[in-house]
Design a protein around this motif. Structure first.
Motif, mmCIF file in Angstrom:
data_model
loop_
_atom_site.group_PDB
_atom_site.id
_atom_site.type_symbol
_atom_site.label_atom_id
_atom_site.label_comp_id
_atom_site.label_asym_id
_atom_site.label_seq_id
_atom_site.Cartn_x
_atom_site.Cartn_y
_atom_site.Cartn_z
ATOM 1 N N ALA A 205 -1.106 2.499 52.132
ATOM 2 C CA ALA A 205 -0.862 1.798 53.401
ATOM 3 C C ALA A 205 -2.132 1.695 54.237
ATOM 4 N N ALA A 206 -2.863 2.793 54.339
ATOM 5 C CA ALA A 206 -4.047 2.799 55.209
ATOM 6 C C ALA A 206 -5.176 1.975 54.617
ATOM 7 N N GLU B 183 -9.582 2.387 44.133
ATOM 8 C CA GLU B 183 -8.212 2.882 43.954
ATOM 9 C C GLU B 183 -8.118 3.590 42.604
ATOM 10 N N GLY B 184 -7.609 4.812 42.657
ATOM 11 C CA GLY B 184 -7.536 5.608 41.435
ATOM 12 C C GLY B 184 -6.585 5.036 40.395
ATOM 13 N N THR C 206 1.876 5.444 48.162
ATOM 14 C CA THR C 206 3.221 5.982 48.300
ATOM 15 C C THR C 206 4.183 4.944 48.887
ATOM 16 N N GLY D 294 10.636 4.757 52.220
ATOM 17 C CA GLY D 294 11.922 4.275 52.714
ATOM 18 C C GLY D 294 11.814 3.155 53.737
ATOM 19 N N GLY D 295 10.643 2.958 54.308
ATOM 20 C CA GLY D 295 10.441 1.850 55.237
ATOM 21 C C GLY D 295 10.956 2.077 56.648
ATOM 22 N N TRP D 296 11.260 3.301 57.015
ATOM 23 C CA TRP D 296 11.678 3.586 58.388
ATOM 24 C C TRP D 296 10.440 3.580 59.279
ATOM 25 N N VAL E 59 -12.188 8.617 43.108
ATOM 26 C CA VAL E 59 -13.306 9.185 43.854
ATOM 27 C C VAL E 59 -13.244 10.700 43.730
ATOM 28 N N THR F 246 4.214 6.138 59.137
ATOM 29 C CA THR F 246 3.406 5.062 58.554
ATOM 30 C C THR F 246 3.040 3.968 59.558
HETATM 31 C C1 FAD Z 1 10.194 9.158 49.123
HETATM 32 C C2 FAD Z 1 9.335 8.820 50.325
HETATM 33 C C3 FAD Z 1 9.900 8.118 51.377
HETATM 34 C C4 FAD Z 1 9.109 7.808 52.499
HETATM 35 N N1 FAD Z 1 9.688 7.116 53.508
HETATM 36 C C5 FAD Z 1 8.964 6.823 54.595
HETATM 37 C C6 FAD Z 1 9.545 6.104 55.664
HETATM 38 O O1 FAD Z 1 10.716 5.714 55.607
HETATM 39 N N2 FAD Z 1 8.790 5.842 56.751
HETATM 40 C C7 FAD Z 1 7.490 6.247 56.830
HETATM 41 O O2 FAD Z 1 6.848 5.983 57.854
HETATM 42 N N3 FAD Z 1 6.908 6.916 55.825
HETATM 43 C C8 FAD Z 1 7.605 7.219 54.709
HETATM 44 N N4 FAD Z 1 7.021 7.886 53.683
HETATM 45 C C9 FAD Z 1 5.600 8.248 53.797
HETATM 46 C C10 FAD Z 1 4.698 7.042 53.475
HETATM 47 O O3 FAD Z 1 4.895 6.666 52.150
HETATM 48 C C11 FAD Z 1 3.260 7.452 53.749
HETATM 49 O O4 FAD Z 1 3.130 7.805 55.109
HETATM 50 C C12 FAD Z 1 2.259 6.365 53.478
HETATM 51 O O5 FAD Z 1 2.384 5.820 52.199
HETATM 52 C C13 FAD Z 1 0.848 6.953 53.639
HETATM 53 O O6 FAD Z 1 -0.105 5.958 53.448
HETATM 54 P P1 FAD Z 1 -1.568 6.368 52.991
HETATM 55 O O7 FAD Z 1 -2.303 5.113 52.743
HETATM 56 O O8 FAD Z 1 -2.145 7.325 53.953
HETATM 57 O O9 FAD Z 1 -1.374 7.181 51.630
HETATM 58 P P2 FAD Z 1 -0.761 6.667 50.255
HETATM 59 O O10 FAD Z 1 0.193 5.569 50.482
HETATM 60 O O11 FAD Z 1 -0.304 7.838 49.514
HETATM 61 O O12 FAD Z 1 -2.020 6.014 49.512
HETATM 62 C C14 FAD Z 1 -3.089 6.770 49.018
HETATM 63 C C15 FAD Z 1 -3.781 5.964 47.928
HETATM 64 O O13 FAD Z 1 -4.971 6.650 47.541
HETATM 65 C C16 FAD Z 1 -5.060 6.659 46.127
HETATM 66 N N5 FAD Z 1 -5.854 7.845 45.775
HETATM 67 C C17 FAD Z 1 -5.531 9.143 45.970
HETATM 68 N N6 FAD Z 1 -6.539 9.936 45.588
HETATM 69 C C18 FAD Z 1 -7.520 9.135 45.146
HETATM 70 C C19 FAD Z 1 -8.848 9.345 44.688
HETATM 71 N N7 FAD Z 1 -9.377 10.574 44.594
HETATM 72 N N8 FAD Z 1 -9.592 8.260 44.375
HETATM 73 C C20 FAD Z 1 -9.099 7.010 44.497
HETATM 74 N N9 FAD Z 1 -7.871 6.742 44.920
HETATM 75 C C21 FAD Z 1 -7.096 7.801 45.248
HETATM 76 C C22 FAD Z 1 -3.638 6.713 45.645
HETATM 77 O O14 FAD Z 1 -3.522 6.219 44.335
HETATM 78 C C23 FAD Z 1 -2.942 5.819 46.673
HETATM 79 O O15 FAD Z 1 -2.932 4.483 46.270
HETATM 80 C C24 FAD Z 1 7.754 8.218 52.556
HETATM 81 C C25 FAD Z 1 7.200 8.913 51.482
HETATM 82 C C26 FAD Z 1 7.976 9.215 50.377
HETATM 83 C C27 FAD Z 1 7.389 9.980 49.248
#
Ligand code: FAD
Lengths: 142, 486
Positions: free
Chosen positions: B25-26, B45-46, B81, B86-88, B189, B471
């Motif tokens: 997401a970020a 992206e890993g 992730t 769940g998209g809340w 990374v 999120t």
């Molecule tokens: C079952 C479930 C339900 C959820 N429901 C909700 C919800 O309803 N509402 C909500 O707000 N949040 C929810 N979340 C949380 C939400 O998914 C996360 O807050 C959000 O995805 C975080 O975004 P992010 O980009 O920080 O991390 P992530 O989405 O986890 O992305 C990290 C990315 O970095 C990559 N990566 C990791 N390590 C490395 C590396 N060393 N080198 C290169 N790439 C790497 C990964 O492959 C991934 O693509 C839920 C999570 C789960 C598990």
């Protein structure tokens, strides 16, 4: 899930009104909700409405943990405030009361319990003392 | 454009203006926002486009605190992730940013107004819904026929919107078509390189599962690996700082938080709960019951929401019959079996207190790429348990006072450290934000203290977390970071 042996009782405060045989009548209690005009049933009325047997079971459970409850142990004497003032034969009024007659009063009695912290915890249930004492009283009729 | 990391010449150096590690997401939000900015942006992206067991195995770790589902709470492929979230969504409230004085360690160095300019765009990225304001009053006053279960001086409502946009699918074509954005897939990374002083990042080391590797040099770097792996990468980058980058105050990985989410009660209501609390026909919005801020102060509560679950009548019979010789349950619920009142499960969602003992560390293991793996040690404090109990009691007594319903606390363990308190899969706090480097890893702009060109994107920067899912705020912060990168 807890069983009877693990039932925990906390009794905050004492006293309270007595309710009984609560009818499922509509009580307008909506002034603090989003739609003030809606008429809803009161929780006390809904839970125990016409289910004297359930009330007895609950009352027996309460007495098993609190046999010395001042109301329940006092020969099932109707506690103060349970019956409208001016009622000649309080005991009779209590035992014979038609649930509908008591519903409004019981509802407010139970609600008052929550305000005053007169909450009995029975196996996780956080119940108004008024309702529980009533059940304890009627449990003796079983 | 998408590129396979495998195809990059071994040990070569890729140059960029901005490099973003992680495409969840970020990371996707920032990459998307930088399109057309004139900056050459590289995303590393890993994973690939789909789930892959070998890539996912790089997330393996250990759990030493309360039970925690470490692997499944992250997905390691494009979209991160959000591929199963769940998209809340809902924004954090003013009080979440301002802090609640009675909950130690809460509060941000920024306020809600700092993120307000970004929440709107963030909402449009995280959901496909109309932009109805989040304010509870606006729902009650609107034309959507939203009815409050309770709206009193102590309990009110909070609206969530629910529409799980899968970032990897939704924004894939845009990134493919962006001439100034290169997304490398299979690019893991494993290290952040810096100059000799450790105050300026110089490049990222990348490894692929097939054994190749290259280096990416850039002016500006963003870690967007998720709330656990942001800390993991900093801790593992120890060429200059033995304790890891940005960790001179031993803060990286500490303050790990996840929301306390547990179905802890049975609720008996006199009348059916209004639809909007269950989703139902309001499937684009769902209301929770929350303490007002006045009640939170009076009862010394953390950010807390109560979510009313599906009616329980059907399952309750199976769960209780014959197994619980319990007069009370039978007494109270007996009447329910006849269908008079309405029974629901009640879930509490609460913010834990930021706790330095709750932390991510590197354990003795390594993954298939030789990168250290993590240990998750999540612990709740006595204060957390007391606040949960007070919140439950407030809810029960206020519903009782209003004559709306009665409640049973189901979780015997509520109040015990080993009790059945669950989590929301929200990894937060491990690189917390503070103006003061002695109390935080990143500054108010999400830049690592002491390193002039390294930003952290994601909920690892949350210094405290409120009750809202993270999120939407992750995306708002990411958009703000993109502004700073431009
Ligand atoms: C079952 C479930 C339900 C959820 N429901 C909700 C919800 O309803 N509402 C909500 O707000 N949040 C929810 N979340 C949380 C939400 O998914 C996360 O807050 C959000 O995805 C975080 O975004 P992010 O980009 O920080 O991390 P992530 O989405 O986890 O992305 C990290 C990315 O970095 C990559 N990566 C990791 N390590 C490395 C590396 N060393 N080198 C290169 N790439 C790497 C990964 O492959 C991934 O693509 C839920 C999570 C789960 C598990």
């Amino acid at each position: 899930m807890a069983g009877v042996s693990r039932r925990r009782l906390i009794l905050v405060g004492a006293g309270g009104l007595v309710t009984m045989g609560l009818a499922a009548v509509a009580v307008v209690i909506g002034e603090e909700r989003g739609s003030p005009q809606r008429s809803r049933r009161d929780a006390a009325a809904a839970v125990f409405a016409n289910h004297l047997e359930d009330a007895r079971v609950l009352g027996a459970a309460y007495l098993s943990t609190r046999p010395d409850d001042p109301v329940a142990a006092s020969d099932r004497r109707v506690p103060p405030g349970a019956v409208p003032s001016g009622t000649a034969d309080q005991e009779e009024w209590f035992t014979d009361a038609v649930p509908a007659r008591l519903a409004g009063q019981s509802a407010s009695g139970c609600r008052d319990d929550f305000v005053a912290g007169r909450i009995v915890e029975l196996d996780g249930w956080l119940l108004p003392l008024t309702a529980v004492q009533l059940c304890a009283i009627v449990s003796g009729d079983a | 454009m998408f590129l396979a990391a495998e195809s990059v010449q071994r040990d070569s150096v890729v140059h960029a203006d901005v490099v973003i590690a992680g495409a969840g997401a970020a990371g996707i939000t920032i990459a998307r926002a930088l399109r057309g900015s004139g900056l050459h942006t590289v995303v590393l992206e890993g994973g690939g486009f789909d789930y892959d067991a070998a890539s996912q195995a790089l997330y393996t770790g250990t759990v030493s605190g309360s039970p925690y589902e470490l692997e499944d709470s992250r997905l390691r492929y494009f979209g991160g992730t959000t591929n199963h979230w769940g998209g809340w969504v809902r924004p954090l409230d003013d009080a979440d940013f301002d802090g609640r004085a009675w909950v130690p360690g809460t509060g941000w160095p920024i306020s809600r107004s700092d993120l307000d300019p970004y929440y709107g765009s963030a909402f449009r990225m995280t959901s496909q819904l109309d932009d109805h304001p989040f304010g509870w009053e606006s729902w009650l006053e609107g034309d959507r026929d939203v009815e409050a279960l309770v709206d009193s001086p102590l309990l009110t409502g909070a609206m969530y919107r629910i529409s799980p946009v899968r970032f990897g699918q939704a924004y894939r074509d845009e990134l493919r078509d962006a001439p100034d954005v290169e997304v490398y897939l299979g690019a893991n990374v494993v290290n952040i390189g810096t100059d000799r002083t450790g105050s300026h990042a110089t490049g990222l080391d990348v490894r692929t599962l097939k054994g190749a590797g290259f280096h990416v040099a850039a002016d500006r770097f963003v870690c967007a690996l998720g709330g656990i792996d942001n800390a993991r990468l900093l801790l593992a980058s120890r060429a200059v700082e033995p304790g890891g980058l940005g960790n001179s105050n031993d803060l990286v990985g500490r303050y790990f938080m996840d929301h306390i989410e547990a179905a802890v009660a049975t609720l008996v209501l006199a009348d059916p709960v209004p639809n909007v609390y269950l989703g139902g026909r309001f499937d684009l919005a769902r209301a929770g019951v929350v303490p007002t801020e006045a009640a939170a102060e009076q009862h010394r509560l953390a950010g807390t929401a109560f979510i009313i679950g599906e009616p329980r009548v059907a399952s309750r019979r199976g769960a209780l019959d014959g197994t619980v010789p319990d007069a009370v349950v039978k007494g109270v619920l007996g009447s329910l079996e006849r269908g008079d009142p309405h029974t629901y499960s009640l879930e509490i969602r609460a913010e834990p207190e930021p706790n330095p003992q709750s932390r991510i560390t590197l354990n003795d293991g390594t993954d298939a790429l030789g990168m250290p793996t993590v240990d998750v040690h999540r612990v709740l404090t006595d204060g957390d348990h007391q606040r949960l109990k007070r919140a439950m009691e407030l809810f029960a007594s206020e519903l009782g006072r209003l004559g709306l319903g009665w409640m049973r606390i189901d979780a015997d363990g509520l109040g015990d450290h080993d009790g059945p308190l669950y989590y929301g899969f929200h990894h937060m706090g491990t690189t917390r934000m503070s103006d003061d480097p002695s109390t935080g890893v990143v500054d108010r702009r999400c830049r690592v203290h002491g390193i002039d060109n390294l930003w952290i994107a994601g909920s690892s920067v949350f210094p405290s977390v409120g009750f809202a899912n993270p999120t939407l705020t992750i995306v708002a912060l990411a958009l703000r970071i993109a502004d700073d990168l431009r």
